[in-house]
Design an enzyme around this catalytic site. Structure first.
Site, PDB file in Angstrom:
ATOM      1  N   THR B  23       0.853  -1.185   0.000  1.00 32.19           N
ATOM      2  CA  THR B  23       0.000   0.000   0.000  1.00 32.19           C
ATOM      3  C   THR B  23       0.891   1.238   0.000  1.00 32.19           C
ATOM      4  O   THR B  23       1.965   1.248   0.591  1.00 32.19           O
ATOM      5  CB  THR B  23      -0.999  -0.005   1.181  1.00 32.19           C
ATOM      6  OG1 THR B  23      -2.039   0.937   0.920  1.00 32.19           O
ATOM      7  CG2 THR B  23      -0.339   0.352   2.502  1.00 32.19           C
ATOM      8  N   CYS B  29      -3.676   7.428   7.745  1.00 32.42           N
ATOM      9  CA  CYS B  29      -4.250   6.084   7.611  1.00 32.42           C
ATOM     10  C   CYS B  29      -3.351   5.067   8.312  1.00 32.42           C
ATOM     11  O   CYS B  29      -2.153   5.287   8.458  1.00 32.42           O
ATOM     12  CB  CYS B  29      -4.361   5.680   6.140  1.00 32.42           C
ATOM     13  SG  CYS B  29      -5.585   6.623   5.216  1.00 32.42           S
ATOM     14  N   HIS B  46      -6.132  -1.132   4.658  1.00 35.13           N
ATOM     15  CA  HIS B  46      -5.652   0.264   4.653  1.00 35.13           C
ATOM     16  C   HIS B  46      -6.802   1.120   5.199  1.00 35.13           C
ATOM     17  O   HIS B  46      -7.717   1.493   4.472  1.00 35.13           O
ATOM     18  CB  HIS B  46      -5.288   0.651   3.220  1.00 35.13           C
ATOM     19  CG  HIS B  46      -4.746   2.047   3.063  1.00 35.13           C
ATOM     20  ND1 HIS B  46      -3.760   2.350   2.157  1.00 35.13           N
ATOM     21  CD2 HIS B  46      -5.046   3.219   3.674  1.00 35.13           C
ATOM     22  CE1 HIS B  46      -3.487   3.663   2.213  1.00 35.13           C
ATOM     23  NE2 HIS B  46      -4.266   4.212   3.132  1.00 35.13           N
TER      24      HIS B  46
END
Ligand SMILES: [Fe+2]
Ligand SMILES: [Fe+2]
Lengths: 290, 162
Positions: B23, B29, B46
């Site tokens: 990711t 996040c 995520h």
């Protein structure tokens, strides 16, 4: 190695950049006036055949999923809204500045456009959600342009990212602006401000570009707007779209409380809105900046 | 080598030894990484926000977006690979959750994300064995399915592992 940019160099760089088109420049001036009418925007767009064609292309793109084609420019503009018209106009004239790879920030091509677009969406959303007396569309435009200086100084910053980042973590530099100043002599805020002046952008936009990392220093009449962009910028960085090595390497100016009345947990709803809106805009403006 | 790329609010898993689960650019996040030694499966979510109550429709469309819906969704996905439904025996790693410098309560979304995730993991009796959370930089995360090694990178910094 010394790669310092003097003010003279900066003016040379700026002169090598194409000016905004007459219609884009007028559009930015007209939309910065709080009392303007949509009619003025419409007649301005109509004077520019290129821009008219682009607007019609965008409104009929798959992103908006219209059932029937819009062929009237009046309808296209009222459907899309001012902010998208401004994005198209800026992208048309200055797309290359937004699109280029910023190796000085270790950022791929298009990263600046994405950062700016997310900042613009977030700044607008913050204005709407706080009920501040600022034009939401002007906040959007200001967000779009706030970091334009990065593309002017990026080449000079080549290979300096590790140095800049370690200066900040060791607290030798206060933030990325201070590191830029040490490394190349001119921070991206000042570079952008000089370009904004050369482009004869409205004063509020010049103020935002110069002070977006410290809105408390902006001129009083532009301060609320500058705070909206400052917070929008931080939201873009927190959302994972911060250009490159400079992401989150700036301080929050918490003086915004006096200018923007933010409801609790506003960040959650703004971040969500930014994700949703960004997907739509990025798709419809594809090829505009990145 | 195939890459399983997860965007914001995505979750996914792989047990193909050549795969890499990845990711890009986590800001506030948080990436929740579940490693199952028994089936040699790697899963990741995520996560963007702590609580799905602000937008139920989004949570239905993208459960990985919110901490409270991401973890059940990821466990259900991994169960398809033969992993224990409630995460028994899994190794947990967390990274991301960055904040702005001089952040205040309103802007500490990274911190709130990490707390929300930990709370939900506790409810499953799971705790992270390794984490790289907070601070003020973005992180790209890549996990090798073969070795389970978690590699982080950030522009201007040398890569590191957790
Ligand atoms: Fe900036
Ligand atoms: Fe920015």
């Amino acid at each position: 190695m010394d790669h310092k940019i003097t003010m003279e160099n900066l003016q040379e760089i700026i002169q090598s950049i194409p000016l905004l088109s007459a219609s884009a420049s007028r559009l930015l001036q007209v939309t910065a006036n709080p009392d303007h009418e949509l009619e003025e925007v419409i007649s301005l767009v109509k004077t520019d055949a290129n821009l008219t064609a682009r607007v019609l292309k965008v409104v009929n793109s798959a992103a908006f999923g219209l059932m029937t084609e819009i062929t009237s420019i009046d309808r296209a503009i009222s459907y899309l809204g001012e902010r998208i018209i401004v994005s198209i106009a800026i992208g048309d004239c200055a797309g290359k500045l937004f699109e280029k790879e910023l190796s000085g920030y270790e950022a791929a091509g298009g990263a600046l456009w994405k950062h700016d677009l997310r900042t613009a969406i977030a700044a607008r959303e913050l204005v709407v959600q706080s009920g501040a007396d600022i034009s939401p569309d002007l906040a959007f435009t200001a967000g779009l342009l706030h970091d334009i200086g990065k593309s002017l100084i990026s080449d000079y910053l080549k290979d300096t990212a590790p140095d800049a980042v370690s200066q900040i973590s060791s607290q030798d530099s206060y933030d990325y602006l201070a590191a830029e100043e040490k490394l190349v002599g001119i921070p991206h805020t000042v570079a952008g401000y000089e370009l904004a002046k050369a482009w004869q952008l409205p004063n509020e936009l010049c103020e935002v570009i110069l002070h977006h990392h410290k809105p408390s220093e902006a001129a009083e009449e532009a301060r609320a707007l500058t705070y909206a962009v400052h917070l929008g910028d931080n939201i873009a960085m927190l959302g994972g779209f911060g250009t490159g090595s400079d992401s989150l390497q700036y301080h929050l100016d918490s003086g915004y409380n006096e200018y923007l009345n933010l409801p609790p947990k506003v960040l959650d709803s703004v971040m969500l809105e930014v994700d949703i809106e960004f997907q739509k805009l990025e798709q419809s403006l594809e090829g505009m900046g990145g | 080598m195939a890459q399983v790329i997860l965007g914001v609010g995505d979750y996914g898993a792989s047990n193909a030894p050549g795969d890499e689960v990845k990711t890009f650019a986590l800001g506030s996040c948080v990436s929740v990484i579940l490693l199952d030694p028994k089936t040699r499966t790697v899963g990741m979510a995520h996560v963007a926000l702590p609580d799905s109550s602000i937008n139920k429709a989004k949570a239905t469309e993208k459960p990985g977006y919110f901490a409270d819906t991401a973890i059940p969704a990821l466990l259900a996905e991994m169960a398809k690979f033969g992993c224990h439904k409630k995460g028994k025996g899994m190794v947990v790693k967390l990274c991301g959750g960055a904040n702005v410098m001089d952040s205040n309560d309103t802007f500490q979304i990274g911190k709130r994300n990490a707390l929300a995730i930990k709370k939900i993991l506790w409810a499953y009796g799971m705790g992270a064995v390794a984490e790289d959370l907070g601070k003020n930089f973005s992180r790209t995360v890549a996990i090798s399915v073969e070795t389970g090694q978690v590699t982080l990178s950030s522009p201007g910094r040398p890569n590191w592992n957790i």
